[in-house]
Design an enzyme around this catalytic site. Structure first.
Site, PDB file in Angstrom:
ATOM      1  N   VAL A  89      -9.387   4.841  -3.571  1.00 53.19           N
ATOM      2  CA  VAL A  89      -8.032   5.590  -4.045  1.00 53.19           C
ATOM      3  C   VAL A  89      -6.797   4.982  -3.315  1.00 53.19           C
ATOM      4  O   VAL A  89      -6.848   4.530  -2.267  1.00 53.19           O
ATOM      5  CB  VAL A  89      -8.104   6.951  -4.042  1.00 53.19           C
ATOM      6  CG1 VAL A  89      -7.846   7.421  -2.649  1.00 53.19           C
ATOM      7  CG2 VAL A  89      -6.900   7.732  -4.579  1.00 53.19           C
ATOM      8  N   GLN A 147     -15.005  13.976  -7.222  1.00 49.00           N
ATOM      9  CA  GLN A 147     -14.389  13.335  -7.851  1.00 49.00           C
ATOM     10  C   GLN A 147     -13.774  11.766  -7.354  1.00 49.00           C
ATOM     11  O   GLN A 147     -14.295  10.649  -7.729  1.00 49.00           O
ATOM     12  CB  GLN A 147     -13.328  13.771  -8.623  1.00 49.00           C
ATOM     13  CG  GLN A 147     -13.793  14.942  -9.562  1.00 49.00           C
ATOM     14  CD  GLN A 147     -12.842  16.090 -10.215  1.00 49.00           C
ATOM     15  OE1 GLN A 147     -11.784  15.568 -10.499  1.00 49.00           O
ATOM     16  NE2 GLN A 147     -12.998  17.014 -10.150  1.00 49.00           N
ATOM     17  N   ASP A 148     -12.755  12.140  -6.475  1.00 44.73           N
ATOM     18  CA  ASP A 148     -11.973  11.010  -5.909  1.00 44.73           C
ATOM     19  C   ASP A 148     -11.825  11.269  -4.444  1.00 44.73           C
ATOM     20  O   ASP A 148     -11.717  12.354  -3.624  1.00 44.73           O
ATOM     21  CB  ASP A 148     -10.381  11.355  -6.506  1.00 44.73           C
ATOM     22  CG  ASP A 148      -9.512  10.117  -6.881  1.00 44.73           C
ATOM     23  OD1 ASP A 148     -10.146   9.139  -7.111  1.00 44.73           O
ATOM     24  OD2 ASP A 148      -8.462  10.471  -6.738  1.00 44.73           O
ATOM     25  N   PRO A 149     -11.812  10.163  -3.723  1.00 46.78           N
ATOM     26  CA  PRO A 149     -11.564  10.307  -2.333  1.00 46.78           C
ATOM     27  C   PRO A 149     -10.433  11.058  -1.985  1.00 46.78           C
ATOM     28  O   PRO A 149      -9.366  10.926  -2.632  1.00 46.78           O
ATOM     29  CB  PRO A 149     -11.588   8.918  -1.746  1.00 46.78           C
ATOM     30  CG  PRO A 149     -12.142   7.983  -2.942  1.00 46.78           C
ATOM     31  CD  PRO A 149     -12.010   8.774  -4.122  1.00 46.78           C
ATOM     32  N   ASN A 180      -6.487   9.791  -8.156  1.00 44.59           N
ATOM     33  CA  ASN A 180      -6.868   9.408  -9.420  1.00 44.59           C
ATOM     34  C   ASN A 180      -6.264   8.053  -9.876  1.00 44.59           C
ATOM     35  O   ASN A 180      -6.742   7.386 -11.079  1.00 44.59           O
ATOM     36  CB  ASN A 180      -6.629  10.463 -10.607  1.00 44.59           C
ATOM     37  CG  ASN A 180      -7.021  11.860 -10.523  1.00 44.59           C
ATOM     38  OD1 ASN A 180      -8.284  11.779  -9.826  1.00 44.59           O
ATOM     39  ND2 ASN A 180      -6.480  12.609 -10.811  1.00 44.59           N
TER      40      ASN A 180
END
Length: 225
Positions: free
Chosen positions: A128, A63-65, A134
């Protein structure tokens, strides 16, 4: 933000000229200028730099780093070799690999060996702000990485998708190629791993599928550093 080349440039290069990407570029540039942002700008596209489109055999979608110092380097779930604290989700991936294939649990979380073998370690959002999970969602990265996923979907050869958790599984409607295998499980996060990630055997299933179709399986063992 070092751009893409080779097959990736042919497949998704048009995205860089679209209005949404111009807005995304300006947003990301301003974020790097005014905040600490991960990964380092030169590493944003590492998933594609390390794994050319024509070499992709597995896609693992994150999803997100990671948003803490010395972690993110452009590959989903992977951390830099100098980072000795292995994130909890990756610890659980290693546990499943141990139970599934007997892999030894390594002392690091650097997954470049997978990327070099054709495992595309893609996050849906590629940057990010430090310590703010997020924080770069909804600014255009999702549209860009959808184009990456669509390019993989168009490849006319066996490919395996490992989709862990609902956000990753929301991409299933895009995956229409009958030559490809979709594997689903809960996310390896400590919050959900015991709901079915443990025991999913995705790594052996992927290798069995690849071997059945004449493709070299992945050596999932990460060595100690």
């Amino acid at each position: 933000m070092s751009m893409l080349d080779g097959e990736w440039a042919k497949a998704v290069g048009a995205e860089f000229k679209k209005p949404y990407y111009r807005d995304l570029y300006n947003f990301v540039r301003d974020e790097y200028a005014t905040h600490v942002v991960y990964p380092p700008a030169d590493d944003i596209f590492n998933a594609m730099h390390f794994t050319p489109l024509d070499k992709v055999k597995v896609l693992i979608l994150g999803q997100d780093p990671y948003h803490n110092v010395n972690q993110a380097h452009g590959l989903s779930f992977s951390v830099l070799p100098s980072q000795k604290d292995i994130p909890p989700s990756l610890q659980n991936i290693y546990k499943e690999l141990h139970d599934d294939l007997g892999c030894d649990i390594p002392n690091n979380g650097y997954l470049k060996k997978w990327a070099d073998q054709g495992v595309l370690l893609l996050n849906t959002v590629l940057t990010v702000r430090a310590h703010q999970a997020n924080s770069h969602q909804g600014h255009g990265w999702e549209k860009f990485t959808d184009a990456i996923i669509e390019a993989v979907n168009e490849q006319d050869r066996p490919i395996v998708y490992m989709l862990w958790g609902r956000p990753a599984q929301s991409k299933i409607p895009m995956l229409t190629n009958p030559k490809h295998l979709i594997l689903k499980a809960p996310h390896p996060s400590p919050l959900s791993a015991y709901r079915g990630f443990f025991g999913c055997k995705h790594f052996s299933k992927a290798n069995e599928f690849l071997k059945e179709h004449g493709v070299e399986p992945v050596d999932w063992q990460i060595e100690d550093i």
